[in-house]
Scaffold this active site. Structure first.
Site: not given
Ligand code: COA
Length: 420
Positions: A18, A141, A173, A252-253
């Site tokens: 998001q 979030e 988010d 607020g106030g």
């Molecule tokens: N091709 C190949 N690999 C891809 C890719 C693509 N097009 N797109 C993503 N990937 C890979 C990444 O390189 C990563 O690989 P690695 O961990 O082996 O280096 C992997 O996919 C997953 O990345 P990640 O973002 O860590 O996914 P997750 O599902 O484990 O975590 C979140 C999800 C949201 C918790 C995490 O992305 C995060 O903390 N993001 C920052 C804060 C944020 O935006 N939070 C969400 C708010 S909505």
């Protein structure tokens, strides 16, 4: 379509879930060419999360990815990396919200990106800011709401359900995405002056904290005074050394509260928010049929009213008991009293004013048909954002690759090697 201010700005949308998608969607509405880069086969996880129609992109995805193009690309394969490099060379902005270090592990460090395109603006969302002692944490979030001060200051301060409370609004988010959009636009203007791109980083914790500014105000007032006069605890209850949860009190106030209206026993949203604005005290007394309060020293000033503010709200509730929330607001608006009905999502979805302004928009989608989305909350005199359906997974892969100069044969090879 042609006169959108962000026409000509090309954005690599390397975002998911998001926070990032909300940012790039906003920029797409305003004219940017947003190319969403997704993993072949699966794409953004929200395509399949909470699906309401089998095998059709979920509303979670469609409501955050309108006006974009979708390119599937495995950026961990050499050929995929090569395509991404080409895209970086030709784009203005890259937005990403992967977990900490993911982009570096893919080989796209900030140094490498600058090498490829010194004008590139790299915009990132992370849970915590660089160098923070929690910088390695993955964040969603509610985690951000807890880390940014929203949860500790939201909810009830006593009773069975008095623990920290999460807001339903996406403070961690979408709010972070909006902060990032401001950062990106600032960096674009900065680049016009310097010719150079820069890295823009926004953390979810910081974005939540930025919206909790008044609670940080209150902590410092509490440290100095030992009490907070606008909180429901004042003056009959004690304060600890941290900002307490204040229920539905006004921040607020101006004291305020959510008050029951006719039908509250069966309708969970038969309430209004009522604000006791200091200088509107006389009209409030007139509206409630309590003219004697205007001259009673126990009611005349905000300070005099505060010790019995709950009794004042009870009197207003008594006045409200034979009025629906809409009838009550229609009476109170004539007296210039700041108030509103508590609106349900159903009421908002069907609100004619929101439909007319484009804040709720009907969108056509290739496999879903028609659905409603929340449109641009920002209105312009010379531009009306048009919202188009979100792309299917990889819908624009061939088109984008052809624009990058790849031949039909090369594109076919990428498909056969599952790079796209
Ligand atoms: N091709 C190949 N690999 C891809 C890719 C693509 N097009 N797109 C993503 N990937 C890979 C990444 O390189 C990563 O690989 P690695 O961990 O082996 O280096 C992997 O996919 C997953 O990345 P990640 O973002 O860590 O996914 P997750 O599902 O484990 O975590 C979140 C999800 C949201 C918790 C995490 O992305 C995060 O903390 N993001 C920052 C804060 C944020 O935006 N939070 C969400 C708010 S909505």
């Amino acid at each position: 379509m042609s006169n959108k201010p962000l026409n000509g700005i090309k954005i690599i949308d390397f975002t998911h879930v998001q926070a990032g998608p909300a940012c790039t969607q906003l920029l797409a509405w305003f004219g940017a060419d947003v190319i969403k880069v997704e993993r072949p086969g699966s794409g953004d996880v929200t395509r399949t999360q909470l699906q309401d129609i089998p095998n059709v992109d979920a509303l979670y995805f469609t409501m955050l990815n309108s006006n974009k193009r979708s390119l599937t690309l495995d950026t961990k394969k050499p050929l995929g990396k090569e395509v991404l490099e080409k895209l970086i060379k030709e784009s203005d902005v890259m937005v990403e919200n992967f977990g900490p270090g993911a982009l570096d592990r893919m080989g796209f460090t900030w140094a490498r990106i600058q090498e490829l395109n010194p004008k590139m603006i790299l915009a990132s969302v992370k849970g915590f800011s660089d160098g923070h002692h929690y910088e390695d944490l993955k964040v969603y979030e509610n985690v951000a709401q807890c880390a940014g001060g929203a949860a500790s200051t939201t909810g009830w301060w006593k009773g069975e359900n008095s623990g920290p409370m999460i807001s339903a609004a996406a403070l961690g988010d979408s709010n972070t995405g909006m902060h990032l959009a401001i950062g990106i636009l600032t960096a674009i203007i900065g680049r016009q002056q310097t010719g150079k791109g820069q890295k823009v980083a926004v953390s979810m914790q910081d974005s939540v904290l930025n919206l909790c500014r008044v609670k940080m105000r209150d902590q410092q007032r509490l440290d100095r005074l030992g009490y907070l006069e606008e909180y429901p605890q004042y003056p009959h209850e004690t304060f600890s050394d941290v900002v307490p949860r204040g229920g539905n009190a006004g921040g607020g106030g101006q004291p305020g509260w959510i008050l029951k209206c006719k039908g509250w026993e069966t309708d969970p949203n038969a309430y209004i928010y009522f604000t006791v604005q200091g200088h509107a005290w006389a009209p409030i007394c007139d509206a409630l049929g309590k003219p004697e309060w205007k001259t009673d020293p126990a009611y005349m000033t905000p300070k005099a009213r505060q010790p019995h503010i709950t009794e004042i709200f009870a009197t207003i509730e008594d006045w409200l008991k034979d009025k629906t929330k809409f009838e009550a607001v229609d009476i109170l608006r004539k007296f210039d009293i700041p108030c509103a009905p508590v609106l349900s999502m159903k009421e908002l979805l069907h609100d004619e004013s929101l439909r007319a302004s484009g804040s709720i928009a009907e969108v056509q989608h290739k496999t879903r048909g028609s659905y409603f989305t929340v449109g641009s909350p920002i209105k312009f005199s010379d531009m009306k954002p048009e919202i188009t359906g979100s792309p299917l997974l990889g819908e624009h892969s061939d088109e984008v690759l052809a624009e990058l100069g790849y031949t039909k044969e090369q594109i076919a090879e990428m498909h056969s090697k599952e790079v796209v």
